[in-house]
Scaffold this motif. Structure first.
Motif, PDB file in Angstrom:
ATOM      1  N   SER A   3      89.854 -81.474 -59.293  1.00 36.88           N
ATOM      2  CA  SER A   3      89.371 -80.492 -58.324  1.00 36.88           C
ATOM      3  C   SER A   3      89.531 -81.068 -56.936  1.00 36.88           C
ATOM      4  O   SER A   3      89.801 -82.241 -56.733  1.00 36.88           O
ATOM      5  CB  SER A   3      87.916 -80.138 -58.589  1.00 36.88           C
ATOM      6  N   GLY A   5      87.625 -81.525 -53.296  1.00 40.08           N
ATOM      7  CA  GLY A   5      86.284 -81.471 -52.722  1.00 40.08           C
ATOM      8  C   GLY A   5      86.327 -81.716 -51.247  1.00 40.08           C
ATOM      9  O   GLY A   5      87.272 -82.259 -50.707  1.00 40.08           O
ATOM     10  N   PRO A   9      79.683 -79.823 -45.903  1.00 37.51           N
ATOM     11  CA  PRO A   9      79.648 -78.366 -46.038  1.00 37.51           C
ATOM     12  C   PRO A   9      79.639 -77.638 -44.695  1.00 37.51           C
ATOM     13  O   PRO A   9      80.049 -76.492 -44.624  1.00 37.51           O
ATOM     14  CB  PRO A   9      78.360 -78.103 -46.814  1.00 37.51           C
ATOM     15  N   PHE A  89      89.027 -74.165 -46.145  1.00 39.32           N
ATOM     16  CA  PHE A  89      89.244 -74.686 -47.491  1.00 39.32           C
ATOM     17  C   PHE A  89      90.526 -75.491 -47.525  1.00 39.32           C
ATOM     18  O   PHE A  89      91.533 -75.081 -46.953  1.00 39.32           O
ATOM     19  CB  PHE A  89      89.412 -73.548 -48.504  1.00 39.32           C
ATOM     20  N   LYS A 103      85.289 -76.392 -52.115  1.00 40.81           N
ATOM     21  CA  LYS A 103      84.144 -75.523 -51.820  1.00 40.81           C
ATOM     22  C   LYS A 103      84.081 -75.060 -50.374  1.00 40.81           C
ATOM     23  O   LYS A 103      83.344 -74.157 -50.063  1.00 40.81           O
ATOM     24  CB  LYS A 103      82.842 -76.225 -52.195  1.00 40.81           C
TER      25      LYS A 103
ATOM     26  N   GLN B  37      86.293 -65.210 -56.295  1.00 43.53           N
ATOM     27  CA  GLN B  37      85.511 -66.023 -55.382  1.00 43.53           C
ATOM     28  C   GLN B  37      84.075 -65.520 -55.340  1.00 43.53           C
ATOM     29  O   GLN B  37      83.834 -64.349 -55.051  1.00 43.53           O
ATOM     30  CB  GLN B  37      86.103 -65.995 -53.967  1.00 43.53           C
ATOM     31  N   THR B  38      83.136 -66.406 -55.618  1.00 42.50           N
ATOM     32  CA  THR B  38      81.725 -66.078 -55.496  1.00 42.50           C
ATOM     33  C   THR B  38      81.193 -66.687 -54.209  1.00 42.50           C
ATOM     34  O   THR B  38      81.815 -67.584 -53.620  1.00 42.50           O
ATOM     35  CB  THR B  38      80.927 -66.580 -56.703  1.00 42.50           C
ATOM     36  N   GLY B  40      79.886 -68.613 -51.281  1.00 45.90           N
ATOM     37  CA  GLY B  40      79.728 -70.026 -50.995  1.00 45.90           C
ATOM     38  C   GLY B  40      80.684 -70.948 -51.728  1.00 45.90           C
ATOM     39  O   GLY B  40      80.629 -72.162 -51.556  1.00 45.90           O
ATOM     40  N   GLN B  41      81.549 -70.357 -52.551  1.00 43.52           N
ATOM     41  CA  GLN B  41      82.490 -71.166 -53.320  1.00 43.52           C
ATOM     42  C   GLN B  41      83.925 -70.893 -52.887  1.00 43.52           C
ATOM     43  O   GLN B  41      84.215 -69.882 -52.251  1.00 43.52           O
ATOM     44  CB  GLN B  41      82.354 -70.843 -54.822  1.00 43.52           C
ATOM     45  N   GLY B  42      84.806 -71.803 -53.265  1.00 46.98           N
ATOM     46  CA  GLY B  42      86.215 -71.561 -53.026  1.00 46.98           C
ATOM     47  C   GLY B  42      86.784 -70.634 -54.082  1.00 46.98           C
ATOM     48  O   GLY B  42      86.192 -70.455 -55.151  1.00 46.98           O
ATOM     49  N   GLU B  44      88.647 -69.266 -57.233  1.00 39.42           N
ATOM     50  CA  GLU B  44      88.951 -69.852 -58.544  1.00 39.42           C
ATOM     51  C   GLU B  44      90.142 -69.107 -59.147  1.00 39.42           C
ATOM     52  O   GLU B  44      90.145 -67.880 -59.211  1.00 39.42           O
ATOM     53  CB  GLU B  44      87.757 -69.722 -59.484  1.00 39.42           C
TER      54      GLU B  44
END
Lengths: 111, 118
Positions: A3, A5, A9, A89, A103, B37-38, B40-42, B44
């Protein structure tokens, strides 16, 4: 698992400052990396990409640095503007397979 | 053709209903990707097509999800018997691979379809 990261944030900067957004990736076989900007309610917008045979690439006000030794990617934004406020991102892929995203880092630019 | 188009932009459905989303890629792009995408997430990865062939599917793509690209142009993503956990933004992207099939051109994303399951 494999993944991408991000280190932080959130990042807050003043208008005119330079911004650096960092990303650590875990798949040493990844050969292509992209930075995206995403504004609320919109799809990711391509900013800049880099292949694994390069360590630096420059665009307009943006620079991407790739350090394969430590598996680190960074995005530098020069003279940050309020319009740069968004979620950023990094994403990686290996040999043309699908992009894997991290994220995100929320960049806030105050004037 | 100025970009990737997704319809509808928003969809609210009741749990258990079926929904279908459409994606129209950039016309000269032969690869098409679906992501979820949900908040707060990147994004998927779900699946991707090269022309009309579905080349890869993620483990996230359960049996309730099906994607098609019948003529190698637009694509549809259908979710059957929707669940509240399906609520997300569904993103489509397209790209044009370089010679040898490796993608070095940045993917272009659409604005997404936001699904809310109530």
């Amino acid at each position: 698992g494999e993944s991408v990261g991000l280190h932080l944030p959130t990042l807050s900067v003043q208008e005119g400052d330079n911004s650096i957004i960092n990303c650590a990736y875990s798949n040493s076989a990844s050969d292509y990396f992209i930075w995206y900007k995403q504004e609320s309610g919109k799809g990711p917008q391509f900013i800049i990409d880099i292949r694994s045979n390069m360590d630096k690439r420059q665009g307009q006000r943006v620079t991407v640095l790739l350090n394969k030794t430590v598996k680190h990617l960074s995005l530098q934004i020069a003279a940050t503007q309020p319009g740069d406020s968004a979620v950023y991102f990094c994403a990686e892929s290996q040999a043309g397979t699908a992009l894997i995203f991290g994220k995100g880092t929320t960049l806030s630019v105050s004037s | 053709d100025t970009g990737v188009s997704q319809n509808p932009r928003h969809k609210i459905t009741k749990r258990g209903q079926n929904v279908t989303f459409r994606c129209d890629p950039i016309s000269e792009h032969n690869r098409l990707y679906w992501y979820r995408q949900t908040l707060g997430q990147g994004p998927e990865f779900l699946t991707y097509f090269q022309n009309e062939a579905q080349l890869e599917k993620s483990r996230l793509l359960s049996d309730r999800f099906s994607a098609e690209r019948p003529k190698g142009s637009f694509s549809t993503l259908e979710i059957q018997r929707t669940e509240q956990g399906d609520s997300a933004m569904y993103l489509c992207a397209s790209s044009f691979p370089t010679a040898g099939g490796t993608v070095y051109y940045g993917y272009t994303f659409g604005s997404g379809t936001r699904l809310t399951v109530v």
